[in-house]
Design an enzyme around this catalytic site. Structure first.
Site, PDB file in Angstrom:
ATOM      1  N   HIS A 112       1.028  -1.282   0.232  1.00 20.54           N
ATOM      2  CA  HIS A 112      -0.538   0.195  -0.343  1.00 20.54           C
ATOM      3  C   HIS A 112       1.081   1.161   0.086  1.00 20.54           C
ATOM      4  CE1 HIS A 112      -3.464  -2.295   1.433  1.00 20.54           C
ATOM      5  NE2 HIS A 112      -4.084  -1.561   0.889  1.00 20.54           N
ATOM      6  N   ASN A 120       8.484  -4.372   3.425  1.00 21.70           N
ATOM      7  CA  ASN A 120       7.048  -3.415   4.008  1.00 21.70           C
ATOM      8  C   ASN A 120       6.345  -4.156   5.287  1.00 21.70           C
ATOM      9  OD1 ASN A 120       4.054  -2.754   3.000  1.00 21.70           O
ATOM     10  ND2 ASN A 120       3.959  -5.231   2.766  1.00 21.70           N
TER      11      ASN A 120
END
Lengths: 198, 305
Positions: B140, B170
């Site tokens: 994201h 991440n």
């Protein structure tokens, strides 16, 4: 944030002001005012005046205004131009904001210096860089700074005028994404022919 | 402005064959010439303008350098974020989100509803299959946890808001950075956050080592570009109401051992020079220079301002 003068409602309507179709809600520029056959037409980009709608009969307003100023009457089937007839009680002046009275229509020519008044960028200047049958490309002047914004969202419909005579030569309808500012425009004689306003 | 060093006209493959088979689908790609596309020049709708004002603030959407060819891009306006998507790289060039604490607290459950963005044409966007078994997370850019409501959280799962991100980045350091930044926003003090991936090779900084190319990977049928680095730029206000800003850059791999948030701070000017993106382009020139020229400081080292 600075005031956008073109978005304001003047006592008399004139070219260069911001207009929109409330059912489309994407403002653009009132490109030109033209009287013909007892009617006064405003000429602009089809994607502003009608969006993806059939559009004929749709009202046109200034986003900051409270009343309809015109009704869409002519829509090109193939090119990005359309015209609306001003309402009879709508006051107007056959001028362009910041520029004044336009000259007689001209055919665009390579290398011609041109100016326009767009409802976002105001008055900008460029040079005709390419001409095809139905399309004129305008680029910034050679010595313009790299960041020069020839055009911006909201300028659709603005009319390029020959710089000195103020004669209309082409109508701006799209720009290049992600890079230097370039305007794509429809030659003015083609606009008038397409909308049966010659 | 320093020379803009990202060169994206060629790609050299990186084969990580010594790693698991999951990397075997990372393959050589060759860039076709990038052609600039056109867009109609009508202005924004009221909803789009509201999304810009909320998420990018009053100082404009980021601008791409006019001397760089980014190819076809599309700006997508949503309640929770605004982004500019590259049809060539199939990742966002930038994603901006403006929010205060009431947006993310309390939070609804995460749905993991990853899906292609219907506002982009097939062929110009990433698909779910592009990420399957490639060894990268769907990272994201506007984090799901920045959105408390179900609807806003749900719209963060469009793939247009994703870029391939190393799982060890991440899920660890990047996540911690997102958590830190989010908590800088309070009920009364909103922040604006810009996030994106970019392509950078330190060798290009020096004429002695530069060869005009930045190596990176592409994955999947749609050749989704894998950024070599990610940036996050945060604007907010201090107690006196003055603007402040801080920015971070991380390589797209596990953060170095001992890395701290302070150690990955970079100046916004550096990021602008290396991405070709100007953040808050309408910011007052003097304020912009002050905020962007030198690296900023953490607004706070933890959740408390």
């Amino acid at each position: 944030m600075p005031t956008n003068n073109q978005a304001l409602v003047f006592g008399k309507l004139r070219a260069g002001l911001q207009i929109f179709n409330p059912q489309v809600a994407r403002p653009g520029t009132l490109g030109f005012l033209l009287s013909k056959g007892g009617d006064t037409f405003i000429i602009g980009a089809k994607h502003v005046l009608t969006g993806t709608r059939p559009g004929l009969g749709d009202p046109i307003r200034q986003p900051a205004g409270t009343s309809d100023i015109a009704i869409v009457r002519r829509v090109s089937a193939t090119l990005d131009c359309a015209a609306a007839v001003l309402n009879p009680d709508q006051k107007f002046v056959l001028e362009l904001l910041h520029i004044g009275v336009p000259g007689p229509a001209l055919t665009p020519a390579l290398g011609m210096r041109v100016i326009k008044v767009g409802s976002t960028t105001g008055v900008t200047e460029g040079v005709i860089d390419r001409i095809n049958d139905n399309e004129v490309t305008v680029k910034p002047l050679r010595d313009a700074p790299l960041e020069y914004q020839l055009t911006e969202h909201g300028d659709s419909g603005s009319v390029w005028l020959e710089r000195d005579s103020h004669s209309p030569v082409a109508m701006h309808f799209s720009a290049q994404s992600g890079g230097a500012s370039v305007s794509f425009a429809i030659p003015w004689p083609v606009v008038l022919t397409e909308l049966d306003l010659l | 402005m320093r020379p803009f060093l990202r060169v994206r006209h060629a790609v050299v493959a990186l084969f990580l064959l010594s790693t698991a088979a999951s990397f075997s689908q990372v393959r050589l790609a060759v860039r076709p010439p990038i052609k600039r596309q056109r867009h109609a020049e009508a202005a924004l709708t009221p909803d789009e303008q509201a999304a810009v004002t909320k998420n990018c603030g009053e100082n404009g959407v980021p601008k791409l350098a006019p001397d760089q060819n980014f190819g076809s891009t599309t700006i997508i306006y949503r309640k929770g974020y605004v982004l500019e998507h590259s049809a060539f790289d199939k990742i966002p060039l930038w994603v901006c989100e403006g929010f205060n604490k009431t947006q993310w607290d309390p939070s609804s459950a995460r749905t993991d509803n990853f899906r292609p963005d219907p506002l982009l044409k097939p062929g110009e966007r990433s698909e779910l299959t592009d990420y399957e078994k490639k060894g990268f997370d769907r990272g994201h850019m506007a984090p799901a946890a920045d959105f408390g409501s179900k609807d806003l959280k749900n719209e963060s799962f469009f793939l247009s808001n994703m870029a391939p991100q190393a799982p060890k980045l991440n899920r660890v350091f990047w996540k911690n950075l997102e958590d830190l930044v989010r908590k800088w926003s309070t009920e009364t003090s909103p922040i604006i956050v810009y996030t994106g991936g970019f392509f950078f090779d330190p060798k290009e900084e020096s004429p002695a080592t530069a060869n005009g190319q930045v190596e990176f990977k592409r994955i999947g049928k749609n050749n989704v570009a894998v950024p070599t680095h990610f940036y996050k730029v945060v604007f907010g206000k201090n107690d006196k109401g003055q603007m402040r800003a801080v920015a971070f850059v991380l390589e797209n791999k596990e953060a170095p051992k001992g890395a701290t948030f302070e150690s990955v701070i970079q100046s916004i000017e550096w990021i602008e020079d290396h991405t070709g993106i100007t953040f808050m382009p309408d910011l007052d020139t003097a304020v912009s220079a002050k905020l962007k020229h030198t690296p900023g400081k953490l607004f706070s080292a933890n959740a408390d301002q």
